[in-house]
Design a protein around this motif. Structure first.
Motif, PDB file in Angstrom:
ATOM      1  N   ALA A   1     -29.128  11.157  14.312  1.00  0.00           N
ATOM      2  CA  ALA A   1     -29.107  11.387  12.889  1.00  0.00           C
ATOM      3  C   ALA A   1     -28.581  10.176  12.287  1.00  0.00           C
ATOM      4  CB  ALA A   1     -27.477  11.356  13.679  1.00  0.00           C
ATOM      5  N   ILE A   2     -29.020  10.037  10.765  1.00  0.00           N
ATOM      6  CA  ILE A   2     -29.346   9.514  10.299  1.00  0.00           C
ATOM      7  C   ILE A   2     -27.951   8.989   9.155  1.00  0.00           C
ATOM      8  CG2 ILE A   2     -31.270   8.410   8.372  1.00  0.00           C
ATOM      9  CD1 ILE A   2     -32.182   8.629  11.045  1.00  0.00           C
TER      10      ILE A   2
ATOM     11  N   TYR B   1     -20.824   6.917  20.467  1.00  0.00           N
ATOM     12  CA  TYR B   1     -20.242   7.204  19.356  1.00  0.00           C
ATOM     13  C   TYR B   1     -20.656   7.247  17.731  1.00  0.00           C
ATOM     14  CZ  TYR B   1     -16.773   6.936  23.255  1.00  0.00           C
ATOM     15  OH  TYR B   1     -15.857   7.098  24.197  1.00  0.00           O
ATOM     16  N   HIS B   2     -21.392   8.006  16.969  1.00  0.00           N
ATOM     17  CA  HIS B   2     -21.582   8.234  15.980  1.00  0.00           C
ATOM     18  C   HIS B   2     -21.277   9.383  15.200  1.00  0.00           C
ATOM     19  CE1 HIS B   2     -25.575   9.863  16.547  1.00  0.00           C
ATOM     20  NE2 HIS B   2     -25.407   9.297  17.852  1.00  0.00           N
ATOM     21  N   VAL B   3     -21.447  10.627  15.381  1.00  0.00           N
ATOM     22  CA  VAL B   3     -21.401  12.129  14.788  1.00  0.00           C
ATOM     23  C   VAL B   3     -20.398  12.887  15.623  1.00  0.00           C
ATOM     24  CG1 VAL B   3     -23.934  12.454  15.861  1.00  0.00           C
ATOM     25  CG2 VAL B   3     -22.707  13.212  13.642  1.00  0.00           C
ATOM     26  N   GLY B   4     -19.412  13.113  16.354  1.00  0.00           N
ATOM     27  CA  GLY B   4     -18.691  13.219  16.935  1.00  0.00           C
ATOM     28  C   GLY B   4     -18.708  14.302  17.773  1.00  0.00           C
TER      29      GLY B   4
ATOM     30  N   GLY C   1     -29.624  13.837   8.836  1.00  0.00           N
ATOM     31  CA  GLY C   1     -28.322  12.875   7.678  1.00  0.00           C
ATOM     32  C   GLY C   1     -26.940  12.782   8.144  1.00  0.00           C
ATOM     33  N   HIS C   2     -26.032  12.040   8.506  1.00  0.00           N
ATOM     34  CA  HIS C   2     -24.680  12.690   9.469  1.00  0.00           C
ATOM     35  C   HIS C   2     -24.146  13.545   8.781  1.00  0.00           C
ATOM     36  CE1 HIS C   2     -20.658  10.023  10.323  1.00  0.00           C
ATOM     37  NE2 HIS C   2     -21.095  11.646  10.707  1.00  0.00           N
TER      38      HIS C   2
ATOM     39  N   CYS D   1     -23.068  10.010   3.859  1.00  0.00           N
ATOM     40  CA  CYS D   1     -24.111   9.720   4.362  1.00  0.00           C
ATOM     41  C   CYS D   1     -25.159  10.907   5.144  1.00  0.00           C
ATOM     42  CB  CYS D   1     -22.892   8.973   6.056  1.00  0.00           C
ATOM     43  SG  CYS D   1     -23.457   8.226   7.056  1.00  0.00           S
ATOM     44  N   PRO D   2     -26.517   9.647   4.499  1.00  0.00           N
ATOM     45  CA  PRO D   2     -27.074   8.355   4.284  1.00  0.00           C
ATOM     46  C   PRO D   2     -27.166   8.304   2.879  1.00  0.00           C
ATOM     47  CG  PRO D   2     -28.385   9.704   5.307  1.00  0.00           C
ATOM     48  CD  PRO D   2     -27.628  10.658   5.488  1.00  0.00           C
ATOM     49  N   CYS D   3     -26.932   9.034   1.986  1.00  0.00           N
ATOM     50  CA  CYS D   3     -26.889   9.000   0.809  1.00  0.00           C
ATOM     51  C   CYS D   3     -28.579   8.509   0.247  1.00  0.00           C
ATOM     52  CB  CYS D   3     -26.189   8.060   0.335  1.00  0.00           C
ATOM     53  SG  CYS D   3     -24.500   8.280  -0.220  1.00  0.00           S
ATOM     54  N   ILE D   4     -29.441   9.149   1.144  1.00  0.00           N
ATOM     55  CA  ILE D   4     -30.485   9.111   0.969  1.00  0.00           C
ATOM     56  C   ILE D   4     -31.108  10.819   0.744  1.00  0.00           C
ATOM     57  CG2 ILE D   4     -31.367   7.063   1.771  1.00  0.00           C
ATOM     58  CD1 ILE D   4     -32.430   8.395   4.323  1.00  0.00           C
TER      59      ILE D   4
END
Length: 160
Positions: free
Chosen positions: A30-31, A84-87, A135-136, A147-150
């Motif tokens: 996950a980015i 914890y970073h992506v539920g 990406g998230h 997120c991550p807007c790339i």
């Protein structure tokens, strides 16, 4: 690519600890982006850890890796850590956070290169497919989050 091991050096919750998981449960990378400006010298990692512990009441920093604008990669958690970073996808993913707000500007060239190198290492180490580098906002339930807007399609192409 320079990797600095921050495990055991970052703020943690006084009572809470993350659960462990088997390595064969990792299917995704996950980015994320931090939505912050860069603070030189790795101070971002400590600030993120403090925020995750003190504000979010998490056991520690949520990311497995943080990549500074200068390309330095900070290893924050072991791959076996279910942080914890992506539920609901935490159990199956490694979290990689690029420092910056990419809704306003792109990652630096050296940061993007370090991201590609790190992801390729993680793909090789854990058997994650390029299609599972997300990406998230690409995870179920997070379409609303910018997120991550790339350009994740470009990043995945750059990995092959």
């Amino acid at each position: 690519m320079k990797i600095v091991d921050m495990r055991g050096k970052l703020p943690v919750h006084p009572q809470k600890r993350y659960q462990e998981r088997p390595l064969n449960s990792i299917y995704y990378i996950a980015i994320h982006h931090s939505l912050t400006d860069n603070i030189p010298g790795g101070s971002d990692v400590e600030a993120f850890a403090r925020y995750h512990v003190e504000t979010n009441d998490w056991p520690g920093i949520g990311y497995h890796y943080v990549i500074d604008a200068d390309g330095t990669v900070y290893k924050c958690n072991s791959a076996t850590t279910k942080s914890y970073h992506v539920g609901k996808h935490n159990r199956f993913s490694l979290g990689v956070c690029l420092v910056g707000d990419f809704s306003n500007y792109p990652p630096t060239d050296i940061q993007y290169q370090a991201t590609k190198e790190l992801i390729q290492q993680l793909i090789n180490a854990y058997g994650v497919t390029v299609d599972n580098v997300l990406g998230h906002s690409e995870f179920e339930g997070y379409k609303w989050k910018k997120c991550p807007c790339i350009n994740m399609d470009k990043l995945r192409r750059d990995l092959t």
